[in-house]
Scaffold this active site. Sequence first.
Site, PDB file in Angstrom:
ATOM      1  N   GLU A 115       0.833  -1.208   0.000  1.00 17.28           N
ATOM      2  CA  GLU A 115       0.000   0.000   0.000  1.00 17.28           C
ATOM      3  C   GLU A 115       0.870   1.261   0.000  1.00 17.28           C
ATOM      4  OE1 GLU A 115      -2.175  -1.673   3.363  1.00 17.28           O
ATOM      5  OE2 GLU A 115      -4.022  -1.267   2.267  1.00 17.28           O
ATOM      6  N   GLU A 135      -3.978  -9.399   3.978  1.00 16.63           N
ATOM      7  CA  GLU A 135      -4.811  -9.050   5.147  1.00 16.63           C
ATOM      8  C   GLU A 135      -5.870 -10.101   5.450  1.00 16.63           C
ATOM      9  OE1 GLU A 135      -3.894  -6.933   2.791  1.00 16.63           O
ATOM     10  OE2 GLU A 135      -3.190  -5.083   3.716  1.00 16.63           O
TER      11      GLU A 135
HETATM   12  N1  COA Z   1       4.378  -7.293  11.691  1.00 18.85           N
HETATM   13  C1  COA Z   1       5.148  -7.602  12.739  1.00 18.85           C
HETATM   14  N2  COA Z   1       6.182  -8.470  12.672  1.00 18.85           N
HETATM   15  C2  COA Z   1       6.433  -9.030  11.479  1.00 18.85           C
HETATM   16  C3  COA Z   1       5.676  -8.759  10.339  1.00 18.85           C
HETATM   17  C4  COA Z   1       4.597  -7.841  10.476  1.00 18.85           C
HETATM   18  N3  COA Z   1       3.827  -7.482   9.437  1.00 18.85           N
HETATM   19  N4  COA Z   1       6.164  -9.465   9.300  1.00 18.85           N
HETATM   20  C5  COA Z   1       7.199 -10.161   9.771  1.00 18.85           C
HETATM   21  N5  COA Z   1       7.366  -9.903  11.094  1.00 18.85           N
HETATM   22  C6  COA Z   1       8.408 -10.449  11.986  1.00 18.85           C
HETATM   23  C7  COA Z   1       8.131 -11.899  12.325  1.00 18.85           C
HETATM   24  O1  COA Z   1       7.205 -12.007  13.387  1.00 18.85           O
HETATM   25  C8  COA Z   1       9.512 -12.377  12.705  1.00 18.85           C
HETATM   26  O2  COA Z   1       9.810 -11.920  13.999  1.00 18.85           O
HETATM   27  P1  COA Z   1      10.586 -12.910  15.043  1.00 18.85           P
HETATM   28  O3  COA Z   1      11.944 -13.090  14.424  1.00 18.85           O
HETATM   29  O4  COA Z   1      10.604 -12.130  16.314  1.00 18.85           O
HETATM   30  O5  COA Z   1       9.792 -14.173  15.081  1.00 18.85           O
HETATM   31  C9  COA Z   1      10.422 -11.592  11.751  1.00 18.85           C
HETATM   32  O6  COA Z   1       9.642 -10.479  11.298  1.00 18.85           O
HETATM   33  C10 COA Z   1      10.849 -12.385  10.539  1.00 18.85           C
HETATM   34  O7  COA Z   1       9.692 -12.905   9.912  1.00 18.85           O
HETATM   35  P2  COA Z   1       9.434 -14.482   9.678  1.00 18.85           P
HETATM   36  O8  COA Z   1       7.957 -14.690   9.612  1.00 18.85           O
HETATM   37  O9  COA Z   1      10.180 -15.305  10.686  1.00 18.85           O
HETATM   38  O10 COA Z   1      10.106 -14.666   8.251  1.00 18.85           O
HETATM   39  P3  COA Z   1       9.730 -15.725   7.139  1.00 18.85           P
HETATM   40  O11 COA Z   1      10.792 -15.668   6.129  1.00 18.85           O
HETATM   41  O12 COA Z   1       9.384 -17.042   7.742  1.00 18.85           O
HETATM   42  O13 COA Z   1       8.350 -15.147   6.492  1.00 18.85           O
HETATM   43  C11 COA Z   1       6.889 -13.438   5.643  1.00 18.85           C
HETATM   44  C12 COA Z   1       8.337 -13.906   5.857  1.00 18.85           C
HETATM   45  C13 COA Z   1       6.916 -12.022   5.119  1.00 18.85           C
HETATM   46  C14 COA Z   1       6.164 -14.351   4.632  1.00 18.85           C
HETATM   47  C15 COA Z   1       6.128 -13.498   6.997  1.00 18.85           C
HETATM   48  O14 COA Z   1       6.907 -12.790   7.952  1.00 18.85           O
HETATM   49  C16 COA Z   1       4.757 -12.901   6.980  1.00 18.85           C
HETATM   50  O15 COA Z   1       3.835 -13.525   6.499  1.00 18.85           O
HETATM   51  N6  COA Z   1       4.614 -11.672   7.536  1.00 18.85           N
HETATM   52  C17 COA Z   1       3.333 -11.040   7.680  1.00 18.85           C
HETATM   53  C18 COA Z   1       2.859 -10.494   6.373  1.00 18.85           C
HETATM   54  C19 COA Z   1       1.486  -9.866   6.543  1.00 18.85           C
HETATM   55  O16 COA Z   1       0.505 -10.512   6.817  1.00 18.85           O
HETATM   56  N7  COA Z   1       1.439  -8.546   6.342  1.00 18.85           N
HETATM   57  C20 COA Z   1       0.210  -7.826   6.344  1.00 18.85           C
HETATM   58  C21 COA Z   1      -0.050  -7.238   7.650  1.00 18.85           C
HETATM   59  S1  COA Z   1      -1.573  -6.302   7.516  1.00 18.85           S
END
Ligand code: COA
Length: 261
Positions: A115, A135
Amino acid sequence: MAYETLLVDRDGPVAIITINRPKVLNALNELVLAELSRAFDQLEADRSVLAVVITGAGERAFVAGADIGELAALAHAKAGEEKARAGHEVGHKMEHSRLPVIVAINGYALGGGLELAMAGDVRLASANAKLGQPEVNLGIVAGFGGSQRLPRLVGQGMASYLLLSGEQISADEAKQANLVEKVYPPDQLLPEAVKLAKTIAAKGPLAIAATKRLIHKGMQTDLHSALELEAVEFGKISATKDAKEGTKAFLEKRPADFTGH
Ligand code: COA
């Protein structure tokens, strides 16, 4: 200009904003949004800045969305609405800025990250970028402009696919969908973004700002009214010193020296 969650660097007339929370893949918490809003105000006021590049810290993410910890803590509808409005404010500032904003998508651009990218003027992506609006996976809707800017950029079908499925697409797929303009190998992304920003910064700043205004206002109105806006802007810009300088420089076969007047 000190920020906790942003790095703001300069390369000549280009300001480079790096969202700097790499441990959480640069997730947008309240502070990032407030600091982005403040950074855009400050850059807008600094007449030596002529273009902005925005990117994310580290090699994995541009921005992996709004901070999910903060989303989980939203206690009532009003708090959620205020959160959405804080995201909208940043997008609004980017869109209404005189400054062209080049978004360098250096990895995940998910949810609020996509966004934010869509509120910029031009999106460049690294080949390893992944883009999406996940989302619905969290049981929520896009709240920082995604439900509105995405269909305007890519059309209803692709927007519905992304917003309803929560699927991520690759940089190449995003380019095919007109969601990003160019795709580069990761190490070339930032240099190419800065190069494009410098190319734009070398043009007449009044013409650049007017072009931005016309694109954004024109997209929200009917063609006839939008052409009226273009005629008025064209008239105003034709009367500037920069317009005289640009046309004269062409005829004299020399580079133009624009001053923004
Ligand atoms: N908000 C807060 N923390 C987030 C985040 C978010 N949107 N996206 C990633 N993080 C954090 C994770 O919790 C993790 O923290 P930790 O190390 O303390 O556990 C760190 O960033 C690394 O992310 P991780 O999930 O371990 O990496 P990954 O390679 O397994 O996956 C993603 C990467 C991007 C696919 C996954 O992090 C994800 O799905 N994130 C959320 C995306 C999302 O839904 N965004 C929309 C929000 S409205």
